[in-house]
Design a protein around this motif. Sequence first.
Motif, PDB file in Angstrom:
ATOM      1  N   LEU A 100      82.229  74.808  47.037  1.00  0.00           N
ATOM      2  CA  LEU A 100      80.209  74.348  47.613  1.00  0.00           C
ATOM      3  C   LEU A 100      79.818  75.238  48.367  1.00  0.00           C
ATOM      4  N   PHE A 101      80.904  75.562  49.479  1.00  0.00           N
ATOM      5  CA  PHE A 101      80.487  76.829  50.655  1.00  0.00           C
ATOM      6  C   PHE A 101      79.605  78.388  50.178  1.00  0.00           C
ATOM      7  N   VAL A 102      80.509  78.611  49.295  1.00  0.00           N
ATOM      8  CA  VAL A 102      80.607  79.562  48.705  1.00  0.00           C
ATOM      9  C   VAL A 102      79.359  79.620  47.897  1.00  0.00           C
ATOM     10  N   LEU A 106      75.480  81.777  48.236  1.00  0.00           N
ATOM     11  CA  LEU A 106      74.550  82.458  47.264  1.00  0.00           C
ATOM     12  C   LEU A 106      73.787  82.107  46.691  1.00  0.00           C
ATOM     13  N   THR A 107      73.378  80.692  47.323  1.00  0.00           N
ATOM     14  CA  THR A 107      72.235  79.827  46.057  1.00  0.00           C
ATOM     15  C   THR A 107      70.878  81.371  46.211  1.00  0.00           C
ATOM     16  N   TYR A 113      67.018  85.361  40.862  1.00  0.00           N
ATOM     17  CA  TYR A 113      67.794  85.093  39.158  1.00  0.00           C
ATOM     18  C   TYR A 113      66.610  84.564  38.595  1.00  0.00           C
ATOM     19  N   ILE A 114      67.013  83.268  39.081  1.00  0.00           N
ATOM     20  CA  ILE A 114      65.974  82.125  38.261  1.00  0.00           C
ATOM     21  C   ILE A 114      64.878  82.451  38.210  1.00  0.00           C
ATOM     22  N   ILE A 115      64.560  82.903  38.714  1.00  0.00           N
ATOM     23  CA  ILE A 115      62.677  83.207  38.964  1.00  0.00           C
ATOM     24  C   ILE A 115      62.069  84.363  38.991  1.00  0.00           C
TER      25      ILE A 115
END
Length: 188
Positions: A100-102, A106-107, A113-115
Motif C-alpha cells: 500500500l505504501f508503494v 505511485l499514485t 495516466y488516468i487523466i
Amino acid sequence: MSKKQFLLILEKYLRKLPQNEIEEILQDYEEYFTIGIEEGKTESQIIEGLGSPKQLAKELNAINAINKAEENKSIKSMFTALMSIMGLSVMNCIIILMSLFVLLILTPFILAYIIGVPIMILSPLILIIMGFVNGFSTIGTGEIFEAIKGLIIGSILAVLGYYVGKFFVRLFIKYLKWNTSIVREQRL
C-alpha cells in the motif's frame, strides 16, 4: 473446550458470512466431530486438530472475501479481501502495508495516466472544438498531426493499461489465495 463451545465461538466469528453459509459450515464441523468421535477421538483431540475456532473463522472469512473479490472485481470487494488476509498473520499485514505504501508513492503517476490518456484519445475532438471556437484557419498541419499522434498513443496506452490492470487484479487474487493456502498448511 467442548464441541458446543467450539461451534459457538466459530459461529460468533463467522458473522460476516451469509447465514446459509454459516449454517453449512457449522453442519460440516458437526459432521467432523461425529466422524472423529466414531474413530475414537475425544472432543478435545478433535478441537486440537482443528485449531482455534477464531483463527479458523478468520480463514473462512478470508476465503469467502477472496471468492467475492474474484466474482465481483470491485475496489470494495478487493479491499475487504485484503483486510481479511491481513488479519491472518502479522507477516501478511507487513507485506500488504508495504504494498500500500508503494501504491501511495505511485499514485501521482496513476492519476496522471488516468487523466492524460482520455485527453490524448479526445485530442482530435478537442482540436475540432478549438477550430469552431477560434476558427479553423488557426489550426495548422502540425496541430493535426499532434492530435492524430495523441489519439494513436492514447489508444495504445488505454489498451495497455487495461491489460496491465487486469494482470494486477489476477495477481492480487492469486496472492490472496496463496496466503490462505499457506495459513491452512501451517495449521495442519
